[in-house]
Design a protein around this motif. Structure first.
Motif, short mmCIF file in Angstrom:
data_model
loop_
_atom_site.label_atom_id
_atom_site.label_comp_id
_atom_site.label_asym_id
_atom_site.label_seq_id
_atom_site.Cartn_x
_atom_site.Cartn_y
_atom_site.Cartn_z
N SER A 1 117.29 79.90 27.46
CA SER A 1 118.54 80.66 27.31
C SER A 1 118.31 82.16 27.21
O SER A 1 119.24 82.94 27.34
CB SER A 1 119.30 80.17 26.08
OG SER A 1 118.54 80.41 24.91
N GLN B 1 122.67 82.23 33.79
CA GLN B 1 122.06 82.36 32.47
C GLN B 1 122.50 81.16 31.64
O GLN B 1 123.68 81.03 31.29
CB GLN B 1 122.48 83.66 31.78
CG GLN B 1 121.77 83.83 30.45
CD GLN B 1 122.00 85.21 29.86
OE1 GLN B 1 122.86 85.96 30.31
NE2 GLN B 1 121.22 85.53 28.86
N PRO B 2 121.56 80.25 31.33
CA PRO B 2 121.94 79.05 30.57
C PRO B 2 122.34 79.39 29.14
O PRO B 2 121.84 80.35 28.55
CB PRO B 2 120.68 78.20 30.62
CG PRO B 2 119.58 79.13 30.94
CD PRO B 2 120.16 80.28 31.69
N GLN B 3 123.25 78.61 28.60
CA GLN B 3 123.68 78.81 27.22
C GLN B 3 122.69 78.19 26.23
O GLN B 3 122.56 78.65 25.12
CB GLN B 3 125.06 78.20 27.01
CG GLN B 3 126.13 78.92 27.77
CD GLN B 3 127.49 78.28 27.57
OE1 GLN B 3 127.62 77.25 26.91
NE2 GLN B 3 128.52 78.90 28.14
N HIS B 4 121.99 77.14 26.67
CA HIS B 4 121.07 76.43 25.79
C HIS B 4 119.75 76.19 26.53
O HIS B 4 119.73 76.07 27.76
CB HIS B 4 121.64 75.08 25.36
CG HIS B 4 123.01 75.17 24.76
ND1 HIS B 4 123.23 75.68 23.51
CD2 HIS B 4 124.23 74.83 25.26
CE1 HIS B 4 124.51 75.64 23.24
NE2 HIS B 4 125.15 75.15 24.29
#
Length: 188
Positions: A94, A131-134
């Motif tokens: 993340s 953009q990953p959150q996790h």
């Protein structure tokens, strides 16, 4: 005998004949016929320019290109290459920003080699920022036909388009097994 300006045109469908009673009408019709014949002759003499698609370099691509039925209606829209029929399973953080390859020609699939405004290999495409959150395992599109970076099952439809006989056999077998099992469960 006086020359008559009445022209009679008989039709093969046994309609009443069309009578052109004025000389200006028949002269105008003859003028239109001459114009159309001269236009047709000019068009045959001029070489026709072939339409060039935005992605004219299909033969130079490293991965296969599978046009969809959408491209029959919109032929000038660029078609991405398909590096893999199925999703990519990638580990993402993340804290990092990734650039998803939309052209399908990057050697670092599913990510773009040169993030920026335009793709370095096929300029009709632009990398998609992700953009990953996790942190964790992400399932990214491998066929490049999904509307987003994530795989949504579009690769199954692409597989069915490429292999219609195999897909039909798999569908028939699944329906047959479901029919036998559901009949067995519902019998008295």
């Amino acid at each position: 005998l006086k020359p008559s300006w009445h022209a009679t045109i008989a039709c093969a469908t046994h309609r009443p004949p069309l009578i052109l009673s004025e000389p200006s009408t028949s002269i105008a019709m003859a003028g239109l016929l001459v114009q159309s014949l001269s236009r047709a002759a000019r068009q045959q003499q001029q070489p026709r320019a072939l339409a060039v698609r935005a992605c004219a370099s299909w033969a130079q691509r490293a991965n296969p290109v599978y046009p969809s039925p959408w491209n029959r209606w919109f032929p000038y829209e660029p078609v991405p290459s398909t590096p893999q029929i199925g999703p990519y399973k990638v580990q993402c953080s993340s804290k990092e920003i990734y650039h998803f390859c939309t052209c399908g020609e990057s050697t670092t699939q599913p990510w773009c080699e040169a993030p920026g405004d335009r793709c370095a290999k096929v300029p009709e495409f632009a990398p998609r920022m992700y953009q990953p959150q996790h942190d964790g395992l992400k399932i990214m599109c491998g066929c490049k036909k999904a509307p987003d970076s994530f795989c949504n099952g579009t690769c199954a439809l692409l597989y069915a388009d490429i292999n219609p006989v195999g897909t039909s056999l798999i569908s028939f077998a699944g329906c047959f097994v479901f029919g036998v099992v559901s009949t067995w469960m519902a019998h008295p």
